[in-house]
Enzyme design. Structure first.
Site, PDB file in Angstrom:
ATOM      1  N   GLU A  48       0.012   2.146  -0.992  1.00 45.50           N
ATOM      2  CA  GLU A  48      -0.025   2.098   0.675  1.00 45.50           C
ATOM      3  C   GLU A  48       0.890   3.185   1.031  1.00 45.50           C
ATOM      4  OE1 GLU A  48      -1.595   0.531   2.587  1.00 45.50           O
ATOM      5  OE2 GLU A  48      -2.413  -1.270   0.983  1.00 45.50           O
ATOM      6  N   TYR A 131       3.192  -1.707   9.227  1.00 43.65           N
ATOM      7  CA  TYR A 131       2.035  -2.138   8.476  1.00 43.65           C
ATOM      8  C   TYR A 131       2.092  -2.289   6.899  1.00 43.65           C
ATOM      9  CZ  TYR A 131      -2.107  -0.872   5.868  1.00 43.65           C
ATOM     10  OH  TYR A 131      -3.078  -0.969   4.900  1.00 43.65           O
ATOM     11  N   ASP A 149      -4.287  -1.743  10.766  1.00 45.46           N
ATOM     12  CA  ASP A 149      -4.525  -0.423  10.630  1.00 45.46           C
ATOM     13  C   ASP A 149      -5.363   0.258  11.869  1.00 45.46           C
ATOM     14  OD1 ASP A 149      -6.972  -0.881   9.572  1.00 45.46           O
ATOM     15  OD2 ASP A 149      -6.663   0.423   7.984  1.00 45.46           O
TER      16      ASP A 149
END
Length: 303
Positions: A48, A131, A149
């Protein structure tokens, strides 16, 4: 000032059929290594960090080498900042690498070398934003939390709200939208990644492949694909920017195992000395580069 959410139509989950979306995902999903069942929460967190504003194709080889070399937070924490910056390579935004290293230190020291599974705790880690915290909780720990996202926002805007573009982001609004769509069972995490995949592969920004979309009830399609009403999205340039100059300077430092002279750095960008100086000072300010007592320059943490 409070975050006031503008009036929006009630979310009807029928616009995004869980069964249809999951069936499509099972057939078409990309074979990405961080989606494999034996991948740890730390390795998902690494992916990520790397995937922020960076295409999957560029991340794949770097992520693979990274998790083989440093499979745990403590292994990453034991590395020097310079080692981490070198391993990051040309992924861009090297501050992410520095923050990932800091994040590893905190997890190893304060969390028993285990990535937390709670969103609020994850948000306290260096470099972990809204996020990323929700993505780790969902993808690594199977939590039913909204993961939003750019791709997800676009799918929801089109399929549910009938608009070509998602408009200005709003965490409160966007999380509420996606939360309303999540199934109330164990399918929720799979649904989240499938929704993201749909935006990445089919419901793309410039050339959506509506003919193969599994969402039969898409309001945007039914409305005849109305055009976006907001201002055109500006495409970020790279050539000639301070980002490019910073990248050139970092290349010189990564390619040398010992500190380099100012003259060596000057050769990396000769067309605009003032811009080169500005880029170098910003790298020093960000803690990515250090200056030695004799006036040379090195990556942060370089022995």
């Amino acid at each position: 000032m409070s975050d006031i959410v503008p009036h929006r139509p009630v979310i009807d989950s029928a616009y995004i059929s869980v069964a249809n979306l999951l069936s499509w995902y099972e057939k078409t999903q990309r074979d990405l290594p961080w989606r494999q069942p034996d991948v740890s929460a730390w390795q998902i967190l690494v992916s990520e960090f790397m995937l922020q504003q960076t295409p999957v194709a560029r991340v794949l080889p770097i992520w693979t080498e990274w998790v083989q070399r440093w499979p745990t937070p403590s292994a990453t924490a034991a590395a020097t900042a310079a080692d981490v910056l070198r391993a990051w390579g040309k992924l861009g935004y090297p501050r992410r690498a520095k923050r990932l290293h800091e994040c590893a230190v905190v997890i190893a020291r304060d969390h028993g070398d285990v990535v937390p599974d709670d969103v609020e705790v994850l948000l306290t880690l260096p470099g972990v934003g809204s996020y990323t915290a929700r993505a780790v909780a969902c993808f690594a720990y199977r939590r039913r939390v909204p993961v939003v996202d750019t791709n997800v926002r676009r799918v929801v805007a089109r399929a549910v709200h009938g608009r070509a573009d998602a408009g200005t982001p709003s965490a409160v609004r966007d999380h509420a939208d996606v939360s309303a769509l999540l199934p109330d069972d164990e399918r929720a995490p799979r649904f989240s990644v499938a929704l993201m995949e749909l935006g990445a592969l089919v419901c793309t920004a410039r050339a959506p492949k509506c003919g193969v979309c599994p969402l039969d009830a898409c309001r945007w399609r039914r409305a005849g694909f109305p055009a976006a009403t907001g201002p055109a999205r500006r495409v970020q340039s790279y050539a000639g920017t301070d980002r490019q100059v910073r990248g050139r300077l970092m290349d010189v430092l990564r390619d040398n195992d010992s500190p380099v002279t100012r003259a060596q750095l000057d050769l990396a960008w000769q067309s605009d000395p003032a811009q080169r100086d500005r880029a170098l000072y910003s790298l020093l300010d960000d803690g990515l580069v250090t200056q030695t007592a004799d006036g040379r320059f090195a990556l942060a943490g370089e022995e």
